[in-house]
Design a protein around this motif. Structure first.
Motif, mmCIF file in Angstrom:
data_model
loop_
_atom_site.group_PDB
_atom_site.id
_atom_site.type_symbol
_atom_site.label_atom_id
_atom_site.label_comp_id
_atom_site.label_asym_id
_atom_site.label_seq_id
_atom_site.Cartn_x
_atom_site.Cartn_y
_atom_site.Cartn_z
ATOM 1 N N PRO A 29 -3.495 3.187 -19.105
ATOM 2 C CA PRO A 29 -2.885 3.382 -20.342
ATOM 3 C C PRO A 29 -3.885 4.519 -21.068
ATOM 4 N N ALA A 30 -5.084 4.643 -20.643
ATOM 5 C CA ALA A 30 -5.725 5.798 -21.329
ATOM 6 C C ALA A 30 -5.588 6.797 -20.767
ATOM 7 N N GLY A 31 -4.672 7.124 -19.823
ATOM 8 C CA GLY A 31 -4.491 8.587 -19.345
ATOM 9 C C GLY A 31 -4.997 8.879 -17.913
ATOM 10 N N GLY A 32 -4.556 9.580 -17.440
ATOM 11 C CA GLY A 32 -5.135 10.121 -15.963
ATOM 12 C C GLY A 32 -4.066 9.803 -15.017
ATOM 13 N N ASN A 33 -4.520 9.670 -13.608
ATOM 14 C CA ASN A 33 -3.491 9.480 -12.535
ATOM 15 C C ASN A 33 -4.039 8.071 -12.009
ATOM 16 N N ASP A 34 -5.174 7.344 -12.433
ATOM 17 C CA ASP A 34 -5.810 6.213 -11.830
ATOM 18 C C ASP A 34 -4.852 5.258 -11.770
ATOM 19 N N VAL A 35 -4.488 4.776 -10.357
ATOM 20 C CA VAL A 35 -3.486 3.609 -9.989
ATOM 21 C C VAL A 35 -4.290 2.292 -10.214
ATOM 22 N N ALA B 200 0.831 -1.289 0.085
ATOM 23 C CA ALA B 200 -0.078 -0.009 0.041
ATOM 24 C C ALA B 200 0.827 1.280 -0.067
ATOM 25 N N GLU B 201 1.910 1.404 0.854
ATOM 26 C CA GLU B 201 2.999 2.345 0.769
ATOM 27 C C GLU B 201 3.445 2.814 -0.550
ATOM 28 N N ALA B 202 3.764 1.738 -1.302
ATOM 29 C CA ALA B 202 4.366 1.719 -2.622
ATOM 30 C C ALA B 202 3.234 2.348 -3.633
ATOM 31 N N LEU B 203 2.117 1.682 -3.487
ATOM 32 C CA LEU B 203 0.948 2.254 -4.405
ATOM 33 C C LEU B 203 0.866 3.763 -4.331
ATOM 34 N N ALA B 204 0.805 4.325 -2.844
ATOM 35 C CA ALA B 204 0.793 5.528 -2.768
ATOM 36 C C ALA B 204 2.081 6.436 -2.899
ATOM 37 N N SER B 205 3.000 5.843 -3.208
ATOM 38 C CA SER B 205 4.181 6.342 -3.451
ATOM 39 C C SER B 205 4.295 7.550 -4.702
ATOM 40 N N ASP B 206 4.966 8.657 -4.287
ATOM 41 C CA ASP B 206 5.122 9.770 -5.405
ATOM 42 C C ASP B 206 6.422 9.707 -5.936
ATOM 43 N N PRO B 207 7.473 9.292 -5.348
ATOM 44 C CA PRO B 207 8.756 9.417 -6.095
ATOM 45 C C PRO B 207 8.732 8.512 -7.383
ATOM 46 N N PRO B 208 9.859 8.433 -8.165
ATOM 47 C CA PRO B 208 9.682 7.452 -9.276
ATOM 48 C C PRO B 208 10.111 6.113 -8.925
ATOM 49 N N TYR B 209 10.614 5.839 -7.922
ATOM 50 C CA TYR B 209 10.557 4.295 -7.431
ATOM 51 C C TYR B 209 10.485 4.202 -6.206
ATOM 52 N N PHE B 210 10.198 2.944 -5.611
ATOM 53 C CA PHE B 210 9.915 2.788 -4.017
ATOM 54 C C PHE B 210 11.217 1.372 -3.984
#
Length: 852
Positions: free
Chosen positions: A215-221, A181-191
């Motif tokens: 792949p359709a765009g947006g910020n949805d994880v 969950a921490e990695a899914l919410a992480s903003d940096p380019p890597y965890f």
């Protein structure tokens, strides 16, 4: 300096814990103390007999020098061991961090992979999900075939379910650990995460993760990409490289921020999971004493590695100060040290020890010389007393010679250790530099093949010649810019069509390249590739693609779409700063010196250099045969003389890394690292009369005998009748004489009289001596006139039958042959009157002194 006592001698406090483990110090201490005990007995006999009352100060001087010598030796052994260990610790952590930096970029590249993101967005209930998962698994296999540093690639859903993975043998269907969950919410380019995980079957592992976007765009994880790095495999390779020969007894480990052992080169001595109580250079662990050195990462491209990680090297104290038994190497180092001016290499104390030993020996020689003069003067009236005095003085001389020999051996070993440390450093740094280069170029060879799998680039080149060509080229440009932003070691990325024309570039400033046809044999070679596992690389040469045509490497491979080659991808390595950084890392300990680091092709061309004397493309200062004879992965240390400076040179030939360049035949393009560490300028060849002494012929009974006192001048042995000599004095204060002949260098006071000082180097050879520290002998002629004569070294005082003094043609001097086997076979016996001729007193009808 604070001193502590050990076995009757003072030592620096920092070496006290290790003295019991330094056999070399004990060996010299015992020899010196044993000889000083003999010296005490001789001094006592001399005082009782009145024949050698002035040798006590020599004993004190030797004792003082003994403490300096042994302390210096102990400190040198300690610093050499710590320096070697510290270097290995830094290399271990820095090599790992350089490797992990590439992993932070890899996860960012794969996180935008089209098929991967499409599969993560696919509903598991979709009928196409199983086929998509199988295709993605094959795609992961293609990626890991090029990068064997990963043992698994896993895609998780936002809920932690396994959507696809490279290693399907893992039975885990999901991972619900908090770090997901921490990695899914992480903003940096890597965890980045290290530890045991159910995702890895419960084993410890190092995972790099990044959230996947729609792949359709947006910020949805839509999921989480996880790359599992082969940390244990990587560290085992690093440990193997760093532990060889003497260092096999050391243990290297990787520690986390809590000083827990993550990886160990010897799990029996240092098990994984143990906590090390690091506190300085000495460590007691599991009932054993270790010398310890640790190092944190220096960082690479701003990346410092996992927080708090460090490497540590431990050497059991019983082995930490072993010096080895390579007598051939030590003899070579001794020979080299004798020919070098090492003032810039050794500290002032180490430089001063041999100078002080020579000063003490000169004083002893003068004392013995004077004593033997007195004993010869007494011989006529007291044969028994003179015989005892002569025997005692000979014994003092023999003991002094033994002391000098022990000192010389210890000094030679000190110098040899210092030189060996420099040579070891040059070789170690060369191996480090070439290893960094091999690992770096391994990444470059793999990057171009990774990126050739990107379907967006494949589609862009397949669309050339169609109405969609322009839009496809724009998409390719965006992909290349994204990749180049992640992988900052490249100057330019580009794709080209089957005609070799550039379709898109990563750097907007080089958009002028678009539409241009590429030159170079590597272009057609790349387009001819059908195997996705292969790549090509240019020679290290000037390229219009790089920084105003500076030399670099270009890596390339073909791009394929639906089984057809549609073009190629080329990546231009930013060679100048990257090679400079590699060499700077290898030379970090040598900053501030004249040290130089070079990468050199086997044919002698310089690939990169830290020294402006050898820019890229010029010829390296290394004999061609030396490079030609180096096999892949082999090393060599040698000495090179360049512009009057002698360097310790370490050479290491590339051997590749993992799959990169393994097993390839030798070629002119092979690269070696050359590290040059300055030792000092070469000394001019000079004869040393003290080292090549005159041995008088054996004494024989004769009706008429001749007492001779010997001395050397300009490497030649001369003598005077002992009856004309009073004593030798050391470095007297001279008073200048205005307008005196050049050979008269001043006046000195002796027994209330002022005597002129004649320098025999100037008188006989017209040149000044190499040093003004030579002894001065006081002479007296038959008329009672005094004269002081400066010479280079004092020799023996001996008696021969007068018949052995042979006439010298053309002069009044006579010649005396030395003993059989003597290094100097001839001594010239000078007539005393000829010395006074140089100050204007010449006996009637006597020829002037001629040079022998």
């Amino acid at each position: 300096m604070n001193k502590v006592w050990h076995k009757g001698l003072p030592f620096s406090a920092e070496v006290l814990p290790y003295l019991r483990r330094m056999p070399l110090v004990d060996e010299h201490r015992e020899a010196l103390l044993r000889l000083q005990g003999v010296w005490d007995s001789l001094a006592l006999l001399g005082q009782m007999s009145g024949t050698a009352t002035d040798i006590a100060h020599t004993r004190t001087a030797f004792q003082n020098l003994t403490t300096t010598l042994l302390d210096s030796l102990a400190r040198r052994l300690r610093s050499h061991a710590l320096q070697r260990m510290d270097g290995k610790a830094r290399v271990a952590i820095d090599i790992l961090v350089r490797n992990l930096f590439e992993r932070t970029a890899d996860v960012g590249f794969l996180a935008v992979d089209g098929p991967l993101c499409a599969h993560a967005a696919l509903d598991p209930a979709d009928p196409d999900h199983a086929a998509s998962r199988a295709a993605l698994q094959a795609r992961f296999a293609a990626y890991t075939a090029k990068y064997s540093v990963y043992d698994d690639i896993v895609v998780l859903s936002p809920r932690g379910e396994v959507l696809a993975r490279r290693d399907e043998s893992g039975s885990q269907a999901a991972c619900h650990e908090p770090w997901v969950a921490e990695a899914l919410a992480s903003d940096p380019p890597y965890f980045e995460r290290h530890g045991a995980s159910t995702l890895l079957g419960g084993r410890q592992g190092l995972i790099y993760a990044r959230a996947l976007r729609s792949p359709a765009g947006g910020n949805d994880v839509i999921g989480l990409l996880c790359l599992s790095f082969r940390l244990e495999d990587e560290m085992a390779a690093v440990f193997r490289q760093l532990l060889s020969g003497h260092d096999e007894r050391s243990v290297i480990c990787l520690l986390d921020a809590q000083q827990r052992v993550l990886q160990s080169s010897d799990a029996w001595q240092l098990p994984v999971g143990a906590t090390l109580p690091l506190n300085g250079e000495r460590l007691f662990f599991a009932g054993r004493d270790y010398l310890c050195a640790s190092a944190a990462a220096s960082g690479y491209e701003g990346y410092m590695g996992p927080p708090g990680w460090q490497a540590c090297v431990l050497t059991p104290l019983e082995w930490a100060f072993e010096t080895g038994e390579d007598h051939g190497t030590n003899d070579e180092l001794k020979r080299l040290g004798a020919t070098l001016d090492t003032r810039q290499l050794f500290d002032a104390e180490l430089q001063g020890i041999p100078l002080e030993a020579r000063r003490i020996q000169r004083n002893l020689s003068r004392t013995l010389w004077n004593g033997k003069l007195r004993s010869h003067a007494q011989a006529a009236g007291d044969l028994a007393g003179a015989g005892f005095a002569t025997t005692l003085l000979n014994e003092v001389q023999r003991t002094g010679g033994q002391l000098r020999q022990v000192f010389e051996q210890a000094i030679d070993q000190l110098q040899s250790h210092a030189l060996e440390a420099v040579f070891d450093g040059a070789l170690f740094q060369a191996r480090l530099a070439i290893d960094i280069m091999d690992r770096n170029l391994y990444e470059r060879a793999n990057d171009c093949r990774w990126w050739a799998l990107d379907v967006r680039l494949q589609r862009a080149l397949a669309a050339q010649g169609t109405p969609q060509a322009q839009a496809a080229a724009a998409e390719a440009r965006q992909v290349l810019q994204h990749i180049n932003g992640l992988y900052t070691v490249y100057s330019l990325l580009l794709v080209f069509d089957t005609q070799g024309r550039v379709v898109a570039v990563s750097d907007p400033a080089q958009n002028g390249q678009v539409g241009q046809r590429l030159e170079g044999g590597w272009v057609n070679a790349a387009l001819a590739l059908r195997d996705p596992e292969r790549h090509v690389v240019s020679r290290h040469e000037a390229s219009t693609l790089y920084d105003a045509s500076r030399p670099t490497y270009v890596y390339a491979t073909s791009l394929q779409h639906e089984g057809q080659v549609v073009g190629g991808i080329a990546i231009v390595f930013d060679g100048a700063p990257q090679f400079a950084a590699m060499l700077a890392d290898a030379l970090r300990d040598a900053s501030g010196t004249q040290a130089a680091g070079l990468f050199v092709a086997r044919d002698g061309r310089v690939v990169a250099s830290t020294d402006a004397r050898w820019p890229a493309g010029t010829t390296a200062p290394v004999p061609p045969a030396t490079l030609a004879g180096l096999a892949a992965g082999s090393t060599r240390r040698t000495e090179l003389e360049i512009d009057g400076m002698v360097y310790a040179a370490g050479l290491a030939m590339s051997q590749g890394y993992r799959e990169y360049r393994q097993g390839q035949a030798a070629s002119a393009e092979d690269v070696a690292a050359v590290l040059l560490l300055p030792l000092g300028p070469r000394l001019s060849a000079q004869a040393d009369a003290a080292e090549t002494g005159f041995a008088p012929p054996p004494a024989k009974a004769a009706a008429e005998s001749l007492d001779i006192a010997a001395f050397s001048v300009a490497g030649q042995w001369l003598g005077l009748p002992a009856g004309h000599l009073v004593e030798a004095v050391e470095q007297p204060r001279l008073t200048a004489i205005p307008n005196a002949p050049r050979a008269i260098v001043g006046m000195l006071q002796h027994e209330g009289r002022m005597l002129p000082v004649l320098d025999l180097n100037l008188a006989l050879h017209g040149r000044a001596p190499d040093t003004a520290e030579g002894p001065v002998i006081i002479c007296r002629n038959e008329r009672g006139q005094g004269l002081a004569v400066r010479v280079d070294e004092l020799g023996p005082v001996f008696t021969i039958p007068a018949a052995l003094a042979l006439p010298s043609p053309g002069t009044r001097a006579r010649l005396v042959r030395g003993a059989e086997g003597a290094s100097h076979r001839m001594l010239t016996l000078l007539p005393p009157e000829d010395l006074w001729a140089h100050i204007g007193i010449v006996a009637p009808s006597q020829p002037a002194l001629m040079a022998p």
